[in-house]
Design a protein around this motif. Structure first.
Motif, PDB file in Angstrom:
ATOM      1  N   ALA A  50      -9.630  14.996  -7.484  1.00  0.00           N
ATOM      2  CA  ALA A  50     -10.570  14.145  -6.768  1.00  0.00           C
ATOM      3  C   ALA A  50     -10.035  12.730  -6.600  1.00  0.00           C
ATOM      4  CB  ALA A  50     -11.907  14.129  -7.514  1.00  0.00           C
ATOM      5  N   LEU A  51      -9.223  12.257  -7.549  1.00  0.00           N
ATOM      6  CA  LEU A  51      -8.624  10.931  -7.402  1.00  0.00           C
ATOM      7  C   LEU A  51      -7.358  11.001  -6.551  1.00  0.00           C
ATOM      8  CD1 LEU A  51      -8.998   9.448 -11.004  1.00  0.00           C
ATOM      9  CD2 LEU A  51     -10.404   8.981  -8.995  1.00  0.00           C
ATOM     10  N   ALA A  52      -6.599  12.055  -6.756  1.00  0.00           N
ATOM     11  CA  ALA A  52      -5.310  12.181  -6.068  1.00  0.00           C
ATOM     12  C   ALA A  52      -5.482  12.211  -4.551  1.00  0.00           C
ATOM     13  CB  ALA A  52      -4.580  13.440  -6.537  1.00  0.00           C
ATOM     14  N   GLY A  53      -6.659  12.651  -4.097  1.00  0.00           N
ATOM     15  CA  GLY A  53      -6.875  12.807  -2.673  1.00  0.00           C
ATOM     16  C   GLY A  53      -7.184  11.518  -1.916  1.00  0.00           C
TER      17      GLY A  53
ATOM     18  N   SER B 183      -9.616  -3.223 -15.142  1.00  0.00           N
ATOM     19  CA  SER B 183      -9.130  -2.323 -14.102  1.00  0.00           C
ATOM     20  C   SER B 183      -9.521  -0.882 -14.404  1.00  0.00           C
ATOM     21  CB  SER B 183      -7.605  -2.427 -14.017  1.00  0.00           C
ATOM     22  OG  SER B 183      -7.031  -2.060 -15.253  1.00  0.00           O
ATOM     23  N   GLY B 184      -9.393  -0.030 -13.407  1.00  0.00           N
ATOM     24  CA  GLY B 184      -9.665   1.399 -13.570  1.00  0.00           C
ATOM     25  C   GLY B 184      -8.642   2.220 -12.799  1.00  0.00           C
ATOM     26  N   VAL B 185      -8.406   3.464 -13.241  1.00  0.00           N
ATOM     27  CA  VAL B 185      -7.405   4.290 -12.555  1.00  0.00           C
ATOM     28  C   VAL B 185      -7.844   4.736 -11.174  1.00  0.00           C
ATOM     29  CG1 VAL B 185      -6.211   5.167 -14.605  1.00  0.00           C
ATOM     30  CG2 VAL B 185      -8.186   6.399 -13.697  1.00  0.00           C
ATOM     31  N   GLY B 186      -9.094   4.459 -10.843  1.00  0.00           N
ATOM     32  CA  GLY B 186      -9.522   4.706  -9.473  1.00  0.00           C
ATOM     33  C   GLY B 186      -8.960   3.675  -8.505  1.00  0.00           C
ATOM     34  N   GLY B 187      -8.322   2.634  -9.052  1.00  0.00           N
ATOM     35  CA  GLY B 187      -7.694   1.621  -8.199  1.00  0.00           C
ATOM     36  C   GLY B 187      -8.490   0.331  -8.074  1.00  0.00           C
ATOM     37  N   GLY B 188      -9.617   0.274  -8.753  1.00  0.00           N
ATOM     38  CA  GLY B 188     -10.433  -0.945  -8.688  1.00  0.00           C
ATOM     39  C   GLY B 188     -10.084  -1.919  -9.797  1.00  0.00           C
ATOM     40  N   ILE B 189     -10.324  -3.213  -9.530  1.00  0.00           N
ATOM     41  CA  ILE B 189     -10.216  -4.250 -10.560  1.00  0.00           C
ATOM     42  C   ILE B 189     -11.365  -5.231 -10.369  1.00  0.00           C
ATOM     43  CG2 ILE B 189      -8.803  -6.082 -11.585  1.00  0.00           C
ATOM     44  CD1 ILE B 189      -6.315  -4.788 -10.474  1.00  0.00           C
TER      45      ILE B 189
ATOM     46  N   LEU C 108       0.827  -1.216   0.000  1.00  0.00           N
ATOM     47  CA  LEU C 108       0.000   0.000   0.000  1.00  0.00           C
ATOM     48  C   LEU C 108       0.860   1.263   0.000  1.00  0.00           C
ATOM     49  CD1 LEU C 108      -2.778  -1.107   2.518  1.00  0.00           C
ATOM     50  CD2 LEU C 108      -2.726  -1.328   0.019  1.00  0.00           C
ATOM     51  N   ALA C 109       1.978   1.191   0.677  1.00  0.00           N
ATOM     52  CA  ALA C 109       2.825   2.387   0.782  1.00  0.00           C
ATOM     53  C   ALA C 109       3.686   2.602  -0.452  1.00  0.00           C
ATOM     54  CB  ALA C 109       3.720   2.269   2.012  1.00  0.00           C
ATOM     55  N   GLN C 110       3.679   1.629  -1.334  1.00  0.00           N
ATOM     56  CA  GLN C 110       4.603   1.700  -2.471  1.00  0.00           C
ATOM     57  C   GLN C 110       4.002   2.326  -3.721  1.00  0.00           C
ATOM     58  OE1 GLN C 110       6.341  -2.148  -3.241  1.00  0.00           O
ATOM     59  NE2 GLN C 110       6.574  -2.584  -1.065  1.00  0.00           N
ATOM     60  N   ALA C 111       2.767   2.736  -3.646  1.00  0.00           N
ATOM     61  CA  ALA C 111       2.110   3.232  -4.857  1.00  0.00           C
ATOM     62  C   ALA C 111       1.261   4.441  -4.519  1.00  0.00           C
ATOM     63  CB  ALA C 111       1.246   2.132  -5.467  1.00  0.00           C
ATOM     64  N   ALA C 112       1.139   5.332  -5.470  1.00  0.00           N
ATOM     65  CA  ALA C 112       0.358   6.552  -5.257  1.00  0.00           C
ATOM     66  C   ALA C 112      -0.873   6.549  -6.148  1.00  0.00           C
ATOM     67  CB  ALA C 112       1.220   7.769  -5.562  1.00  0.00           C
ATOM     68  N   PRO C 113      -1.947   7.185  -5.683  1.00  0.00           N
ATOM     69  CA  PRO C 113      -3.158   7.283  -6.520  1.00  0.00           C
ATOM     70  C   PRO C 113      -2.887   8.092  -7.795  1.00  0.00           C
ATOM     71  CG  PRO C 113      -3.613   7.901  -4.237  1.00  0.00           C
ATOM     72  CD  PRO C 113      -2.123   7.824  -4.376  1.00  0.00           C
ATOM     73  N   ALA C 114      -3.764   7.934  -8.753  1.00  0.00           N
ATOM     74  CA  ALA C 114      -3.712   8.747  -9.971  1.00  0.00           C
ATOM     75  C   ALA C 114      -3.687  10.216  -9.578  1.00  0.00           C
ATOM     76  CB  ALA C 114      -4.935   8.459 -10.835  1.00  0.00           C
TER      77      ALA C 114
ATOM     78  N   GLY D 122      -3.612   3.064  -4.856  1.00  0.00           N
ATOM     79  CA  GLY D 122      -2.251   3.260  -5.385  1.00  0.00           C
ATOM     80  C   GLY D 122      -2.040   2.492  -6.681  1.00  0.00           C
ATOM     81  N   LEU D 123      -1.473   3.154  -7.685  1.00  0.00           N
ATOM     82  CA  LEU D 123      -1.305   2.557  -9.011  1.00  0.00           C
ATOM     83  C   LEU D 123       0.150   2.202  -9.304  1.00  0.00           C
ATOM     84  CD1 LEU D 123      -3.555   4.978 -11.127  1.00  0.00           C
ATOM     85  CD2 LEU D 123      -4.215   2.929  -9.830  1.00  0.00           C
ATOM     86  N   ASP D 124       0.335   1.169 -10.098  1.00  0.00           N
ATOM     87  CA  ASP D 124       1.684   0.862 -10.577  1.00  0.00           C
ATOM     88  C   ASP D 124       1.982   1.672 -11.835  1.00  0.00           C
ATOM     89  OD1 ASP D 124       0.469  -0.396 -12.769  1.00  0.00           O
ATOM     90  OD2 ASP D 124       0.727  -2.406 -11.946  1.00  0.00           O
ATOM     91  N   SER D 125       3.141   1.441 -12.435  1.00  0.00           N
ATOM     92  CA  SER D 125       3.575   2.299 -13.536  1.00  0.00           C
ATOM     93  C   SER D 125       2.708   2.151 -14.778  1.00  0.00           C
ATOM     94  CB  SER D 125       5.023   1.967 -13.906  1.00  0.00           C
ATOM     95  OG  SER D 125       5.084   0.622 -14.372  1.00  0.00           O
ATOM     96  N   ARG D 126       1.907   1.084 -14.836  1.00  0.00           N
ATOM     97  CA  ARG D 126       1.040   0.931 -16.005  1.00  0.00           C
ATOM     98  C   ARG D 126      -0.412   1.315 -15.727  1.00  0.00           C
ATOM     99  NH1 ARG D 126       3.584  -4.342 -19.043  1.00  0.00           N
ATOM    100  NH2 ARG D 126       3.539  -5.408 -17.045  1.00  0.00           N
ATOM    101  N   GLY D 127      -0.657   1.883 -14.558  1.00  0.00           N
ATOM    102  CA  GLY D 127      -1.987   2.413 -14.286  1.00  0.00           C
ATOM    103  C   GLY D 127      -2.940   1.439 -13.627  1.00  0.00           C
TER     104      GLY D 127
END
Lengths: 304, 304, 304, 304
Positions: free
Chosen positions: D29-32, D256-262, D18-24, D278-283
């Motif tokens: 609204a997503l970044a928060g 998947s979605g950039v909101g973090g859901g799959i 969880l700590a290794q990835a940041a939101p879009a 939190g997203l990885d480098s491919r979103g």
């Protein structure tokens, strides 16, 4: 060299090419031009003007406006311009998104559509009403206060301009357009819609042939280096995906437009404008290219 | 213009650039050149020769050989050449396979590696031992019968030449190489390995400045049109992915090589050769570009 | 489900497609196959074997060999493999250089030609005589000691293999081939030249349907996870540029070859092999795809 | 298999990710979203629902909406859909213009942004208010009448959506968007802005796991073949440029979605939803991928 005789001969010689090409068909206002029309004019630094064919007929200068807009922005904004647009020839069509994406929104050069949109954007930030400023500049340099936009063509371009809108939105997403997308597009289309005749165009190009100093207005429009730079970019990038072909056959800096016009510059000597609405497969006027090829081959004059 | 004074000044002025660039490192024989070396020579049509720096030191001309090989093939084979290679600038690096694949094995121009391989292939078919013929031509045009290949460099290129082998095999698969792949590569690498000094190179370039007629050998090497054509292709395609930058800053037809040399042509007046081994990020000699920029800017001479 | 009845019906139903497609024509040995031939075989985990058509006729398995070679290398070399080749589907044809250049010599997946060359290169480093080892493996898994290469086809591929040579030399230039280019190509072409019948192929695929444990040899060829991984790559990348079409219509992991064969796997249940020499525009057997589509649609069996 | 125990264990195991990835971060609204959030839910065909973590928290489903919209359009419009969009995986990022230009405005598949815009355009033509229809469909399938758009997110996407506008204008220029560009974009952004929890999402995916028949609404949403087709496209194209990685590691159809859901589907058995912002480098959601990998590896369940 008897220039009048030479261009009259050329006008006769290229006649067979007129039937072999059709005008741009993506907007009605251009598609309706009679492809049998041809005109050529030469303005020399010593003040002579030679013309043949429909030399008083005004046509839509389209992308030829990009050379003048670039000259205006280079004069005002200087080399900072090159942080927002490259100056290398493109191996892709003038409206391609591919290279733009690979190069992250920095267009390859100022004469592909994306690059001209960036130049327009800079003009808007630096000059304000950039299309009106360009019109006023061309009025002065052609000594024709009546020059104006063709609002019907500008509106038609705008309506069918989804490809240009795609380029503009993409660059906006990359941070390389600072003004409103719709505003940039409107000024871009308006500048392209200017109508000029070959005599007006040849005269307006004289400052590029005269190392930046306009013999028409008497104003130093560019430094000697800047005039060299604009001519260099015209030669390497001025005729869409056919710059190599033009350099090889014509050997002069040229800027063409889909309205069928081409402006060519012989530094230190003269400015040449040709017009015929029929286009070849790469979007340049077929008969105009043939005319310029004959002009430099027969006269032995070129930059090479 | 005092040419000797000008190039001596330039040699002093570009000294700070020598430390900022490293020689090509992909083969040991090139990597070993001392980057502090610099030389410049100017040969004028009226028979004068001016030189400064390490002007007698021979270096590997590498891709500059492509301009001479093209001139030979154009003279022998004529415009049929253009059915096998284009003449448009490339928006991609000189050894890219991407554009070659999109354009189905027809290289964009004769100065990217793929294009030079096709020119070599035509030379093999038309002339026979193409690399020896090129050597003999350059011996005549530089009036230096001792010019020769550097077989160590040619062998080293061949050993590390997988990228060029990829280009050649790809074109062979498209039917655009007629001779054996290994034979084409061998002649290509041998031609690139020729060693010349800037004075020899400047003299050898005079026929391009003199509309095809060599003042050295007295032979009409190209027609006036063909000389124009070679110069045009040098200007639009002669400096890898930096042709626009060179046109903009230098304003002369140029051909560069990864050995650090650049040949430039001022039609009707002179031929200029510069050499310094350190390369910029696009594979052109950093100090040589700076020198040519200063030469045209200070003298006010360029094709534009 | 009566499998024998189903495949007999399918053999009848796909007959009209046989005349609509031609065999691969790039080498004579493949071009000469009669396109009217069709065969289908199903091997189930409980030991049954069903066959219809020319099911004993051996054909050139070509790229189907890539699935087996990958399985061998994954078993021996493990996930270290994925540092040298990706596992993402490619949006480009199987022999394209474009993507390979953009991704700097690391092929997108092990089933495009470039990827299979890297897998072959690893096999050479890890196993030694990789093509013979593959032949021996397939002899065991099909319980047919007579299986062998077709040296005529291998030689013919090699002679016409300039496109693959281009890929190999390019990767060598990027440092992603460790063995000699010609040696890698020789083993690659030899593995592709193996001849098998659909019954032999269906049997040889059973270890993939049985989570890695071969019911034929009794050997655990892959871990359960590795079997999942091979099947996953077959589904996403196994049918050239038509993986999406196959997943959509067939819904099974498949690997096809230009010899006209396709191997399909229904995990936990069966392995299916189909053959017909005529290819569609994307290089897959036209009738074989039609047959597999009918098989999963009528049986209601697929991974989805 | 004790599903509740399994997902509880997984929730604990993925905590370090969880700590290794940041939101879009492209819209506020997503970044928060707090990246420490994680939730997972499994809905089985026999009516059980298992959940762990922040399973009642609604999040922006973003591109997961594309799977549902595609299902709706396929049900209504059928295979005619595939004349306007392909079904092959893309070798390029989800918002690339490059492939779209090469393929002349026909997107590679319905899950890259360009493809989803075409699907939205068809929905507008066929269904009318496509985003509201999708919302109503998801209200029924999740049995949650309160589901709704997040108008703040939709407006924010629209404001920053120049890249999507570029795609839409480009396709409009190719004739592959029939409705007004701004209208298509508005419905697209609104559908993406829907907020759902993992329990709601897992339940809503059950019709895909049940061969088209929804156990929630009791409605046959798709034919058996169509359900297979949607699952196939999810597996080959559902996770941006990482479909191969997902197939290899997870082995299930996923969207998947950039909101973090799959959303993942195990046909014949269950539907799984995971969320972590939190997203990885491919979103794709980093922790959600780790969770799905563990779920199929530990349970031994996957389509392969």
């Amino acid at each position: 060299m008897n220039i009048q005789q030479l261009i009259d001969d050329i006008a006769a010689d290229v006649r067979p090419y007129l039937a072999q090409a059709a005008p741009a068909d993506y907007i009605p206002a251009l598609a309706g031009e009679d492809p049998q029309q041809f005109a050529m004019a030469v303005a020399t630094l010593d003040g002579q003007l030679y013309a043949t064919g429909h030399s008083d007929k005004r046509f839509s200068i389209q992308s030829i406006s990009k050379a003048f807009m670039l000259a205006r922005v280079l004069a005002v904004y200087g080399d900072a311009l090159w942080q927002r647009v490259g100056k290398e020839p493109s191996g892709n069509p003038f409206n391609s998104l591919v290279q733009l994406e690979y190069e992250q929104g920095v267009p390859r050069n100022p004469f592909i559509n994306a690059g001209a949109l960036v130049v327009t954007d800079i003009a808007l930030s630096q000059i304000g009403d950039s299309s009106s400023a360009l019109r006023d500049f061309l009025r002065e340099e052609s000594a024709q206060p009546a020059l104006d936009f063709d609002y019907v063509i500008a509106a038609s371009e705008s309506e069918h301009g989804h490809r240009n809108a795609a380029l503009a939105h993409f660059m906006k997403s990359c941070g390389n357009l600072h003004n409103n997308v719709d505003q940039v597009l409107a000024h871009y289309f308006r500048a392209c819609s200017l109508r000029m005749s070959v005599t007006e165009l040849a005269r307006a190009g004289l400052f590029l042939a005269n190392h930046g100093a306009s013999p028409v207005s008497g104003v130093q429009r560019l430094t000697r280096s800047q005039a060299k730079q604009i001519n260099a970019i015209m030669l390497t990038c001025g005729t869409y995906d056919a710059a190599g072909e033009f350099a090889y056959r014509v050997g002069l800096p040229c800027k063409s437009g889909v309205g069928g016009g081409i402006l060519a510059v012989l530094p230190g000597k003269m400015s040449i404008a040709v017009w015929s609405p029929g286009l070849d497969s790469r979007g340049n006027s077929l008969a105009s290219l043939e005319a310029l090829d004959r002009f430099t081959t027969r006269s032995g004059e070129s930059v090479f």
